[in-house]
Design a protein around this motif. Structure first.
Motif, PDB file in Angstrom:
ATOM      1  N   LEU E 135      -8.837  46.495  80.423  1.00 48.12           N
ATOM      2  CA  LEU E 135      -9.078  47.404  81.687  1.00 48.12           C
ATOM      3  C   LEU E 135      -9.183  46.612  82.751  1.00 48.12           C
ATOM      4  O   LEU E 135      -8.985  47.181  83.865  1.00 48.12           O
ATOM      5  N   TRP E 136      -9.827  45.444  82.496  1.00 52.38           N
ATOM      6  CA  TRP E 136     -10.394  44.829  83.709  1.00 52.38           C
ATOM      7  C   TRP E 136      -9.650  44.808  84.936  1.00 52.38           C
ATOM      8  O   TRP E 136     -10.162  44.940  86.250  1.00 52.38           O
ATOM      9  N   SER E 137      -8.405  44.084  84.743  1.00 54.05           N
ATOM     10  CA  SER E 137      -7.916  44.003  85.949  1.00 54.05           C
ATOM     11  C   SER E 137      -7.535  45.134  86.771  1.00 54.05           C
ATOM     12  O   SER E 137      -6.751  45.036  87.948  1.00 54.05           O
ATOM     13  N   TYR E 138      -7.620  46.304  86.229  1.00 50.14           N
ATOM     14  CA  TYR E 138      -7.733  47.687  87.214  1.00 50.14           C
ATOM     15  C   TYR E 138      -8.740  47.880  87.866  1.00 50.14           C
ATOM     16  O   TYR E 138      -8.627  48.927  88.372  1.00 50.14           O
ATOM     17  N   VAL E 139      -9.859  47.353  87.596  1.00 49.41           N
ATOM     18  CA  VAL E 139     -11.149  47.640  88.408  1.00 49.41           C
ATOM     19  C   VAL E 139     -10.951  47.340  89.666  1.00 49.41           C
ATOM     20  O   VAL E 139     -10.763  46.093  89.983  1.00 49.41           O
ATOM     21  N   GLY E 140     -11.371  48.060  90.655  1.00 46.92           N
ATOM     22  CA  GLY E 140     -11.331  47.609  92.061  1.00 46.92           C
ATOM     23  C   GLY E 140     -10.064  47.576  92.758  1.00 46.92           C
ATOM     24  O   GLY E 140     -10.086  47.473  93.868  1.00 46.92           O
ATOM     25  N   GLY E 141      -8.845  47.437  91.927  1.00 48.97           N
ATOM     26  CA  GLY E 141      -7.755  47.183  92.754  1.00 48.97           C
ATOM     27  C   GLY E 141      -6.758  48.138  93.055  1.00 48.97           C
ATOM     28  O   GLY E 141      -7.159  49.171  93.154  1.00 48.97           O
ATOM     29  N   TYR E 142      -5.288  47.842  92.930  1.00 44.25           N
ATOM     30  CA  TYR E 142      -4.351  48.775  93.229  1.00 44.25           C
ATOM     31  C   TYR E 142      -3.021  48.280  92.428  1.00 44.25           C
ATOM     32  O   TYR E 142      -2.846  47.280  92.434  1.00 44.25           O
ATOM     33  N   GLY E 144      -4.624  51.996  91.060  1.00 44.13           N
ATOM     34  CA  GLY E 144      -5.303  52.343  90.050  1.00 44.13           C
ATOM     35  C   GLY E 144      -4.985  52.861  88.799  1.00 44.13           C
ATOM     36  O   GLY E 144      -3.677  53.284  88.626  1.00 44.13           O
ATOM     37  N   PRO E 145      -5.617  52.685  87.702  1.00 43.20           N
ATOM     38  CA  PRO E 145      -5.129  53.362  86.433  1.00 43.20           C
ATOM     39  C   PRO E 145      -4.993  54.606  86.299  1.00 43.20           C
ATOM     40  O   PRO E 145      -6.118  55.395  87.012  1.00 43.20           O
ATOM     41  N   SER E 146      -4.466  55.373  85.653  1.00 47.65           N
ATOM     42  CA  SER E 146      -4.224  56.810  85.532  1.00 47.65           C
ATOM     43  C   SER E 146      -5.323  57.097  84.162  1.00 47.65           C
ATOM     44  O   SER E 146      -5.687  56.033  83.459  1.00 47.65           O
ATOM     45  N   PRO E 147      -5.876  58.135  84.046  1.00 45.99           N
ATOM     46  CA  PRO E 147      -6.666  58.626  83.062  1.00 45.99           C
ATOM     47  C   PRO E 147      -6.201  58.393  81.719  1.00 45.99           C
ATOM     48  O   PRO E 147      -6.910  57.820  80.825  1.00 45.99           O
ATOM     49  N   GLY E 148      -4.780  58.485  81.653  1.00 44.56           N
ATOM     50  CA  GLY E 148      -4.115  57.883  80.334  1.00 44.56           C
ATOM     51  C   GLY E 148      -4.325  56.655  79.966  1.00 44.56           C
ATOM     52  O   GLY E 148      -4.720  56.104  78.947  1.00 44.56           O
ATOM     53  N   VAL E 149      -4.167  55.596  80.955  1.00 47.82           N
ATOM     54  CA  VAL E 149      -4.390  54.246  80.885  1.00 47.82           C
ATOM     55  C   VAL E 149      -5.666  53.854  80.497  1.00 47.82           C
ATOM     56  O   VAL E 149      -6.007  53.003  79.533  1.00 47.82           O
ATOM     57  N   ILE E 150      -6.684  54.731  81.107  1.00 50.96           N
ATOM     58  CA  ILE E 150      -8.238  54.406  80.715  1.00 50.96           C
ATOM     59  C   ILE E 150      -8.363  54.765  79.444  1.00 50.96           C
ATOM     60  O   ILE E 150      -8.965  53.885  78.616  1.00 50.96           O
ATOM     61  N   ALA E 151      -7.989  56.120  78.935  1.00 51.46           N
ATOM     62  CA  ALA E 151      -8.002  56.530  77.403  1.00 51.46           C
ATOM     63  C   ALA E 151      -7.420  55.500  76.626  1.00 51.46           C
ATOM     64  O   ALA E 151      -8.429  55.070  75.576  1.00 51.46           O
ATOM     65  N   GLU E 152      -6.498  54.921  76.832  1.00 50.58           N
ATOM     66  CA  GLU E 152      -5.951  54.023  75.740  1.00 50.58           C
ATOM     67  C   GLU E 152      -6.422  52.643  75.681  1.00 50.58           C
ATOM     68  O   GLU E 152      -6.862  52.109  74.785  1.00 50.58           O
ATOM     69  N   GLY E 153      -7.267  52.168  76.907  1.00 49.63           N
ATOM     70  CA  GLY E 153      -7.938  51.187  76.989  1.00 49.63           C
ATOM     71  C   GLY E 153      -9.174  51.089  76.211  1.00 49.63           C
ATOM     72  O   GLY E 153      -9.714  50.199  75.368  1.00 49.63           O
ATOM     73  N   PHE E 154      -9.785  52.380  76.011  1.00 49.03           N
ATOM     74  CA  PHE E 154     -11.082  52.519  75.320  1.00 49.03           C
ATOM     75  C   PHE E 154     -10.681  52.751  73.831  1.00 49.03           C
ATOM     76  O   PHE E 154     -11.450  52.507  72.878  1.00 49.03           O
ATOM     77  N   GLN E 155      -9.447  53.312  73.583  1.00 49.84           N
ATOM     78  CA  GLN E 155      -8.987  53.594  72.003  1.00 49.84           C
ATOM     79  C   GLN E 155      -8.909  51.998  71.543  1.00 49.84           C
ATOM     80  O   GLN E 155      -9.326  51.639  70.510  1.00 49.84           O
TER      81      GLN E 155
ATOM     82  N   ASP F  84       3.353  45.446  85.746  1.00 48.44           N
ATOM     83  CA  ASP F  84       3.138  46.000  84.344  1.00 48.44           C
ATOM     84  C   ASP F  84       3.718  47.414  84.450  1.00 48.44           C
ATOM     85  O   ASP F  84       4.312  47.835  85.616  1.00 48.44           O
ATOM     86  N   ALA F  85       3.319  48.291  83.513  1.00 47.42           N
ATOM     87  CA  ALA F  85       3.818  49.638  83.552  1.00 47.42           C
ATOM     88  C   ALA F  85       3.759  50.405  84.843  1.00 47.42           C
ATOM     89  O   ALA F  85       4.154  51.542  85.296  1.00 47.42           O
ATOM     90  N   ARG F  86       2.327  50.085  85.334  1.00 51.35           N
ATOM     91  CA  ARG F  86       1.813  50.838  86.587  1.00 51.35           C
ATOM     92  C   ARG F  86       2.808  50.810  87.655  1.00 51.35           C
ATOM     93  O   ARG F  86       2.963  51.726  88.556  1.00 51.35           O
ATOM     94  N   HIS F  87       3.476  49.743  87.826  1.00 51.59           N
ATOM     95  CA  HIS F  87       4.314  49.332  88.934  1.00 51.59           C
ATOM     96  C   HIS F  87       5.687  50.183  89.042  1.00 51.59           C
ATOM     97  O   HIS F  87       6.321  50.415  90.095  1.00 51.59           O
ATOM     98  N   PRO F 255     -12.389  58.439  89.246  1.00 56.13           N
ATOM     99  CA  PRO F 255     -11.424  58.559  90.340  1.00 56.13           C
ATOM    100  C   PRO F 255     -12.130  58.870  91.567  1.00 56.13           C
ATOM    101  O   PRO F 255     -13.226  59.249  91.692  1.00 56.13           O
ATOM    102  N   HIS F 256     -11.679  58.674  92.559  1.00 60.73           N
ATOM    103  CA  HIS F 256     -12.089  59.260  94.069  1.00 60.73           C
ATOM    104  C   HIS F 256     -12.576  60.641  93.783  1.00 60.73           C
ATOM    105  O   HIS F 256     -11.866  61.553  93.240  1.00 60.73           O
TER     106      HIS F 256
END
Lengths: 332, 332, 332, 332, 332, 332
Positions: E135-142, E144-155, F84-87, F255-256
């Motif tokens: 998930l690192w590349s999604y921290v702070g950037g644009y 942002g990750p959706s809740p689903g993307v975050i959940a998947e990363g932790f899985q 990636d998929a977010r785009h 999230p914000h």
């Protein structure tokens, strides 16, 4: 350089004086502020038992320790407090007696007088201590005290302490009242009021402990400059603010050492006191008395800390520059 | 937007309620927090005189004012304080009676119960007030209280307040104890302890006034987040730190308005409170109750100030964004 | 590690050089910044008396001291100041002469030239000193100077100092002008202007003393980074802000040591300078010259202080990490 | 509320007084601090031309403006400055004359006396202005002045200003010397010294402009409290610190508006002054005079700014609470 | 006092272990955190070569060094990162293999399992390391990750690390995941999420390095108090903010040591960490493990620094006061 | 005064443009920054459908709105990101196509070129947008990128964007790349690097949004002064630090609007931006373009906020003083 670094014996009364003296000497101390508490120094024996004082002095001399100050903090507290159950632990049985508040206060007053006489016997010219306060419960709370209530409190203070100070004068002893929460004087302006209540008599000055000012937001340096002639004794103790948004300065009934407190005492040099500014202020006013380490740091082994504190004080206390013409600063 | 901006009537009891109501309406207020004090609201008449409550409501309705909260701060103070001469001025004569402390406390307890019943009569569901404290004189002073003394103090608090809260429950009234120096709960952790002492019963919540937290170093926002379900009422009052090295937070017995104090109350928006952060925190927890201006600023004309304060509150109180799915934040 | 720690002799000219040298060696110093003042170093004898320089060097060598820098602060001040009665005390009689300003300035200019030659004689490659300023009285006051007045002041500066720098170039000596209030350059942008006025010639760089920047609000680290190639000499001196609401940065005509001042000099490490950041900045630019302790702390015994300061500098000055490829940082 | 908000005309002398008056009235001002400069107010005509003052008053009255204060800042500067070429622009030709310093100073002194007489003529009781200083060039620079040099400077100040103040006394006019860099008094302690030099005579008080204290690190509130009886006039002007590590408080010869400066003047409310604290301090001492906007903000259109400033002052200046018994605070 | 001060060998793998051990012993260290990197400790040999571990222990014992912790930071990084070319340098050739991401991740997972077995072999009970993060590349950037993307990363994190932790449990080894940018957990709340993702299983705790919290604005003390039972290992490293208006916390792609960075690592005690508060927090939670110096200070010679750091840690680490009854603090 | 206050339409694409235009006009806006997103502005129709642009302009003109800037943030992001998929959600279907990264990037590049042509069609000279970044995942994490990797990333950036800027030049359009986390340039020094990578060509400047600098610790004023000629567009958005010891600047995947974040966006004037300093800096560099409100405040109703923001901008934006001679400040 020339000011002796001494250790306040109050926090060590679980140790026999002989053992404490030996340790203190090894740690580098040059004297003790002897607490009239437990067996360290017993006032009635000092007055009634020939040679008692001499033996104490000899015992200390074997560890190269002097006694520049005697402390009667605990019994002093009772002199003008509203006496309740907590006070029983502060005084000898013969002062507590039947526990009737008026009687306890009177006997405490007499015990402080006896202590002043014992100080003279011991060759000590500064007696440090608490004063108690009939007004403390009104500080910060609700409903606030009326001007009349405050005036009456200070009159009570004067009534109780003037007879003591009369004897101090006769004995050549000065009383150094500690500026401390729970006492009649706890910050700069209340110290002014306390002096005023006694007509500014010279027997009363202050035991100055910067830690009590720090968390109240008072700059200890300003206090020293405000009372250049009344700093009769100095305690070396530090304090740290530990505010994090949830902790508060009134501390929620939490004991020392609890991390939910908003401030706590610390070993000297490990808290927020600006010692550099403080030692310069003491130099400015020409304070020549001892620097007395009062050990209170609930997070550190006390023997480790006492030794460290002595080194800290010696490193801190530098020799001031020679003044041209000896002029002292006074703010006009 | 939707939260009513009301005025606490306690600071205006020198004015007839009718006059105050007219002014408050003109200043823009939408209601009053009515103080059970003087002729603004008399509890015994409310219970015994048919139509009393209805007439009060009609009087206020003429100025377009509602009464969402009733206040019993003064008599509440006496319920578990150590009663002394200062308390006589806080309560009606029939509560003070002969002034014997135990009796006064008992009658104060009964008066608060009567007030809860009167609130029900008036159609009010929140009763705000002080609690008093048997422990206040031990806060910050010396000698500190033992754990046993503290435990006993909280038991006393529970003994006195549980019967009151039982009646509150029956009347459909919640008691909003103000977190305030001089009360059993005065900061974040003492508020936790007070809730615990009552087993967390739902009838007890808090009157939240950020000014009391500010000078203690507690962040009011943290308090709101710690007790999201217990903010039953909000006072709008500001405070300013005025530390200059000599002033201190315990204030040397000095009255409000004296510039030698280390902090003082201020008109809302003219002190140090971060209102922006605060209103967002109240939005986060979904607080829907009134915002009640308590006027205390010894440096400003109160009528000028009350009008300014009402405008301030209305400008401050913005509509939150719609939440997705209604999820509320809770710190795990 | 490798930078010598030296002592500036200016503050010790009441002691014979031999005595100072012995003390400095015992305190741990590795050299002196020798002041052309009193008998420490006499420029005219150095030029005219064979063996004078050699004897000085031998005297210092006996205490294991080198002389990496020569100082002409006092006479340098006169070179482009508006000369008045205060300046008589700064220069030898033969420079002061009849005291006519134009003549004094000219003779001061010639004396600095002579000092550069004496430096060469002594084997010293850095001459540190003041420059004086025709513009100082316009700084901060009223009425402010017009752009024309400022331009003229810098032209005067160039007229006076260019001939000196020509000789410096011939002698292989660099002049390190101290950035200091009262001089043509006293902060970052005035230092830029001074360099510009001389066309950026390499003989002129700076004596960098962080204490003068601190109270002006300039970050000494930024100065070092702005002029990486022009830090020719470094003074180690600290300063403390002592603002308490009444004191001010312009100091009300009060002498050093008066607690009513808003700032004062301090022994190194006892003021507000961030030495950690500073030594890293000097490492970044590759400064290899000496670190010269200038003793100015009106609150501390100077011998105690000089010894402490030498220890401080040695503890401070750590070896930088090896750089890859020797690249130096330059802000683009 | 009751204090008039006026505009200082000095920064608007390029406009005819009639035009300025009309604008000032439209912007909401209630009066002018009239500058004796250009055609706004000509001292010699006021004394010699019958009806001159009356016409000025009538002109202003047409815009509903009063004149509570007359300003002689420029000519006052010359009274005890070291006169140089910059001063020619500050005074009328007949004061400058041949430009010989001693003569210029004498004629400036006489012109201030004439201004006091003109003030009386105009019905004004406060004359504000600069004093000049023979000591300014020694502030902050090198070499510092000896105590003798300082004493002599204050004697010069007294010699020049006492005759003026004698006339002020006769005319029923008070002189409000602005505390300002470049003047004999520029901070708190130098103001004490200036008062002392004149024996504390009542004709001399201060024009208090908080912007000059701000960048020096002096708290304007402390100044007001130190001299509660000597605030004779108030300028409303703000200042902002713009320190970024490279900028400095002495400003490198840079003109106002240059972003490389470390501080600059700002429109009221757009800088760093704590106006809330300040207005409360003025209320505490019972200051009843005007609040005079001095326009200096090199980044904002002055007409836009003058209007905004008037609104700011009116919003700022709230009515104090009634005092009980009229007691005024004095620090003991 | 009793906590061993050890050195992390990762930054010294250019030296043979024998040489490092000798130096570390001389500098005063009591052990090493041995890095599985280069020849310091080779996992496959440890598992396959009889006596390998014993020889390592003997080698270290000759310098009086123990090995309380084994480190697999580099290979751990690869376990759940998005593998790219940068990762080849982090792992042994047999882990990298053909570089196909899925295979590399699988082999890295197996190598960490092997390391846990090797730790057991070596008698070490704590394995410290990185975890990597999908998930690192999604921290702070644009964007942002959706809740689903975050959940998947932790899985993904749980999928990769649960098998490792199973083996850890079997081997009696705990895994101390370093809270560090670039890892799944990099601050307080992400650490909560990571624990939650694994169901709070006890094999996972944290390597706590205060330097990573400092520049993010997180108070390291709060982290320690939040996870009193999960601090399995401590790195001693400092960091300094070097913000000057132009530098920023994300550091513009600039390498360590570049002064244009907004923060950088520093030798312990030379940055912004409040070590006094930190050591007290570690005492509060009863942390008994080693204090491991991780050398990263690009401005200081590393051998000079390592010795200084060891002294710093020993001076820092004082003995706590005895607790009454062994109660530990927990925030309710 | 003269700079138009406009609203960025990106956050309002759920509303038909006609409805948004009407509201924006009523709230006081003078124009829109039109987002190429949804039906607000469709690039392909603009290029292929005669009269499309004219109709948009007429629609806006009915609400007295201009279109000084066109935005292509979303599609710009894809031009040099690692796709990636977010785009997929960021671009129209015809740009996403089969989702193969290389093809998507190429089609995004072409779409930005089309947008530049559409801007010309619309009569707009500034195109604002994101750039994407091949390097973002390496910022702040582990392992850090090598200099070679960074260099390659900037080459990729140049390869992708140079063809776009060529067309911009031909169309008379400037591209204002937003300095923003997730983009190639996100702080001061990375903005320098991005300009350098393109040889400083004039078609590329910046969209300056102070909120992104605030939480990184960069002073937005310094950025403006560093690039006086490259501020092509300004977003008005605020941000607040909400650090409380547990929250952090990297925000734990939250999230914000989540109060556990260490910073968040705020309505203009309700966060930590020093707008006073900022507007003065924009005046200094002579920025004449629009001030574009980008609505992002998760705690406030957006329609309430948009109206408030417009008023805020108009109050903020004062007319600068006339400059003498038109000289512009440049730091030498």
């Amino acid at each position: 350089m020339t000011r002796p670094c001494i250790l306040f014996s109050q926090q060590w009364t679980d140790l026999p004086l002989e053992e404490l003296a030996q340790k203190a000497g090894e740690w580098g101390y040059q004297g003790l502020e002897l607490a009239c508490c437990g067996h360290h120094f017993e006032v009635q024996r000092a007055l009634n038992e020939p040679g008692y004082c001499q033996k104490k002095l000899e015992l200390l001399a074997r560890a190269d320790l002097s006694v520049p100050v005697l402390s009667c903090h605990r019994v002093g507290q009772v002199v003008c407090d509203l006496v309740d159950a907590r006070h029983e632990a502060l005084v000898p049985d013969y002062v507590w007696g039947d526990g009737d508040p008026a009687g306890v206060r009177q006997r405490a007053l007499e015990e402080v007088i006896a202590t002043a006489r014992a100080a003279q016997e011991l060759g000590v010219t500064v007696l440090s201590g608490f004063t108690g306060s009939p007004l403390w419960s009104y500080v910060g709370g609700y409903p606030g005290p009326s001007p009349g209530v405050i005036a009456e409190g200070f009159q009570d203070f004067a009534r109780q302490w003037n007879p003591i100070l009369d004897i101090c004068r006769d004995c050549g002893v000065k009383f150094a009242a500690e500026i401390h929460p729970g006492q009649i004087a706890f910050d700069l302006y209340s110290a002014e009021m306390a002096l005023d209540a006694l007509g500014g008599r010279e027997e009363l000055g202050f035991t100055f402990d910067p830690s009590h000012f720090h968390w109240q937001g008072v700059d200890p340096v300003e206090f020293v400059r405000r009372f250049p002639d009344r700093i009769y004794h100095v305690h070396v103790k530090d304090a740290a603010l530990t505010l994090n948004g949830r902790t508060g300065l009134l501390n929620s009934y939490l004991p020392h050492g609890d991390p939910r407190r908003g401030w706590d005492f610390r070993a000297p040099g490990r808290g927020g006191i600006d010692w550099e500014a403080l030692i310069r202020a003491l130099n400015e006013i020409g304070y020549q008395g001892p620097l007395s380490v009062e050990w209170k740091d609930s997070g550190m082994n006390r023997e480790h800390g006492a030794e460290e504190a002595c080194k800290f004080v010696k490193r801190l206390d530098f020799e001031p520059a020679a003044r041209q013409g000896g002029q002292a600063f006074r703010e006009s």
